[in-house]
Design a protein around this motif. Sequence first.
Motif, PDB file in Angstrom:
ATOM      1  N   GLU A 188       0.805  -1.218   0.000  1.00 40.30           N
ATOM      2  CA  GLU A 188       0.000   0.000   0.000  1.00 40.30           C
ATOM      3  C   GLU A 188       0.842   1.274   0.000  1.00 40.30           C
ATOM      4  O   GLU A 188       0.524   2.228  -0.728  1.00 40.30           O
ATOM      5  CB  GLU A 188      -0.944  -0.008   1.214  1.00 40.30           C
ATOM      6  CG  GLU A 188      -2.101   0.956   1.104  1.00 40.30           C
ATOM      7  CD  GLU A 188      -3.013   0.646  -0.070  1.00 40.30           C
ATOM      8  OE1 GLU A 188      -3.521   1.610  -0.685  1.00 40.30           O
ATOM      9  OE2 GLU A 188      -3.221  -0.542  -0.374  1.00 40.30           O
ATOM     10  N   PRO A 189       1.942   1.342   0.768  1.00 43.04           N
ATOM     11  CA  PRO A 189       2.776   2.559   0.714  1.00 43.04           C
ATOM     12  C   PRO A 189       3.338   2.828  -0.678  1.00 43.04           C
ATOM     13  O   PRO A 189       3.439   3.984  -1.093  1.00 43.04           O
ATOM     14  CB  PRO A 189       3.892   2.250   1.718  1.00 43.04           C
ATOM     15  CG  PRO A 189       3.299   1.274   2.657  1.00 43.04           C
ATOM     16  CD  PRO A 189       2.412   0.411   1.810  1.00 43.04           C
ATOM     17  N   THR A 190       3.676   1.766  -1.415  1.00 44.31           N
ATOM     18  CA  THR A 190       4.198   1.944  -2.779  1.00 44.31           C
ATOM     19  C   THR A 190       3.106   2.462  -3.711  1.00 44.31           C
ATOM     20  O   THR A 190       3.347   3.333  -4.549  1.00 44.31           O
ATOM     21  CB  THR A 190       4.766   0.623  -3.317  1.00 44.31           C
ATOM     22  OG1 THR A 190       5.810   0.169  -2.452  1.00 44.31           O
ATOM     23  CG2 THR A 190       5.330   0.806  -4.728  1.00 44.31           C
ATOM     24  N   LYS A 191       1.894   1.928  -3.566  1.00 49.07           N
ATOM     25  CA  LYS A 191       0.770   2.434  -4.363  1.00 49.07           C
ATOM     26  C   LYS A 191       0.576   3.926  -4.123  1.00 49.07           C
ATOM     27  O   LYS A 191       0.397   4.709  -5.059  1.00 49.07           O
ATOM     28  CB  LYS A 191      -0.517   1.695  -3.989  1.00 49.07           C
ATOM     29  CG  LYS A 191      -0.574   0.237  -4.372  1.00 49.07           C
ATOM     30  CD  LYS A 191      -1.928  -0.346  -3.948  1.00 49.07           C
ATOM     31  CE  LYS A 191      -1.984  -1.841  -4.165  1.00 49.07           C
ATOM     32  NZ  LYS A 191      -3.271  -2.412  -3.716  1.00 49.07           N
ATOM     33  N   GLU A 192       0.617   4.312  -2.853  1.00 47.12           N
ATOM     34  CA  GLU A 192       0.407   5.711  -2.509  1.00 47.12           C
ATOM     35  C   GLU A 192       1.515   6.592  -3.088  1.00 47.12           C
ATOM     36  O   GLU A 192       1.242   7.720  -3.542  1.00 47.12           O
ATOM     37  CB  GLU A 192       0.341   5.873  -0.993  1.00 47.12           C
ATOM     38  CG  GLU A 192      -0.900   5.220  -0.370  1.00 47.12           C
ATOM     39  CD  GLU A 192      -0.899   5.293   1.142  1.00 47.12           C
ATOM     40  OE1 GLU A 192       0.060   5.872   1.707  1.00 47.12           O
ATOM     41  OE2 GLU A 192      -1.861   4.795   1.765  1.00 47.12           O
ATOM     42  N   MET A 193       2.738   6.080  -3.114  1.00 44.15           N
ATOM     43  CA  MET A 193       3.854   6.853  -3.671  1.00 44.15           C
ATOM     44  C   MET A 193       3.693   7.044  -5.175  1.00 44.15           C
ATOM     45  O   MET A 193       3.961   8.124  -5.717  1.00 44.15           O
ATOM     46  CB  MET A 193       5.182   6.157  -3.349  1.00 44.15           C
ATOM     47  CG  MET A 193       5.544   6.151  -1.884  1.00 44.15           C
ATOM     48  SD  MET A 193       7.031   5.168  -1.535  1.00 44.15           S
ATOM     49  CE  MET A 193       8.304   6.221  -2.228  1.00 44.15           C
ATOM     50  N   ILE A 201       0.818   6.996  -6.898  1.00 43.11           N
ATOM     51  CA  ILE A 201      -0.297   7.912  -7.122  1.00 43.11           C
ATOM     52  C   ILE A 201       0.099   9.345  -6.788  1.00 43.11           C
ATOM     53  O   ILE A 201      -0.252  10.291  -7.501  1.00 43.11           O
ATOM     54  CB  ILE A 201      -1.516   7.460  -6.290  1.00 43.11           C
ATOM     55  CG1 ILE A 201      -2.066   6.150  -6.862  1.00 43.11           C
ATOM     56  CG2 ILE A 201      -2.595   8.539  -6.261  1.00 43.11           C
ATOM     57  CD1 ILE A 201      -3.175   5.532  -6.039  1.00 43.11           C
ATOM     58  N   GLU A 202       0.842   9.518  -5.696  1.00 39.35           N
ATOM     59  CA  GLU A 202       1.283  10.859  -5.305  1.00 39.35           C
ATOM     60  C   GLU A 202       2.180  11.488  -6.366  1.00 39.35           C
ATOM     61  O   GLU A 202       2.049  12.682  -6.679  1.00 39.35           O
ATOM     62  CB  GLU A 202       2.025  10.776  -3.969  1.00 39.35           C
ATOM     63  CG  GLU A 202       2.479  12.131  -3.446  1.00 39.35           C
ATOM     64  CD  GLU A 202       3.209  12.019  -2.121  1.00 39.35           C
ATOM     65  OE1 GLU A 202       3.799  13.024  -1.693  1.00 39.35           O
ATOM     66  OE2 GLU A 202       3.192  10.918  -1.521  1.00 39.35           O
ATOM     67  N   ASN A 223       0.097  12.455  -9.403  1.00 36.13           N
ATOM     68  CA  ASN A 223      -0.625  13.683  -9.051  1.00 36.13           C
ATOM     69  C   ASN A 223       0.262  14.910  -9.156  1.00 36.13           C
ATOM     70  O   ASN A 223      -0.125  15.940  -9.713  1.00 36.13           O
ATOM     71  CB  ASN A 223      -1.165  13.584  -7.621  1.00 36.13           C
ATOM     72  CG  ASN A 223      -2.648  13.276  -7.575  1.00 36.13           C
ATOM     73  OD1 ASN A 223      -3.433  13.885  -8.294  1.00 36.13           O
ATOM     74  ND2 ASN A 223      -3.030  12.329  -6.739  1.00 36.13           N
TER      75      ASN A 223
END
Length: 267
Positions: free
Chosen positions: A226-231, A233-234, A237
């Motif tokens: 999940e942290p990699t997904k968030e990175m 996407i961030e 963005n």
Amino acid sequence: MKHITTILLIISAFITSQYRTSAGPTIQVRDKIIIDNVEYKLNSPLLKHLDSTIYVSLKKKLDFNSAVFSWNFRGHVATFEVKRKLLYLTSIRTFSEHTDFKGMLDMYMDRRGKVFASWVSGTFLCGTGECLHEASNGFDSVYEQEIELTIKNGKIVSIRPYTNTTHGSITLDDVRSSLSSNFELSKIPAPKGRVTIKIDAAEFNTDGKVTQWSIELLKGHDDILEPTKEMIIEEVNRVFNSYDWKTYQRNGKWHWDCQSLICPIIF
């Protein structure tokens, strides 16, 4: 460094394939409609709404006198006119001549010898002025001035005019060669295999600027932490927010000029 280069190359390749202008399908010439002495482009070929038997017979005659070009697969252009809230077919032009169609449409002819388009029912858009968004098929293109026509059996039920506008100027064509270099991916852990991301504009402010992106991981994300997904996407963005993208307004609703973008990322 190798996986970063792969990502950038894949992003560039899919920008090229997902967003096409001159390389895409040829824009089709549209039928015309005249309202209050102003000529508009129709978003739908109204002859296709004829009874199928009549349309096939008419099409055979039109095809005999026409040539099919990549920018007009129909082989003809029809012109309609609104008079006293009634819709009339005034001409059908092929590329060799104006076709005498009245003998085939006598059942629609009124006392003055005009062809009343009583076969047409539905809601249609027509536009004039500057083209704000050019769709690949031409029929979905957006114009500065548009009219929404509601027609029932050839009678005009309502005419709703509205003015469209744009915001920003950046398209994917403008940044195709430089967009990938703006991604800073060295700090993102490389997951295994391929990740496919869909990017679309989710929200706009009142001026048409994109204020929120919809970023969705479509494939290959099950094993990504999940942290990699968030990175990921961030970072997407951050890059997409750095551009003043071209958007266009149609009937009060804003749209991203690129529609949407699908990018596979191979680590």
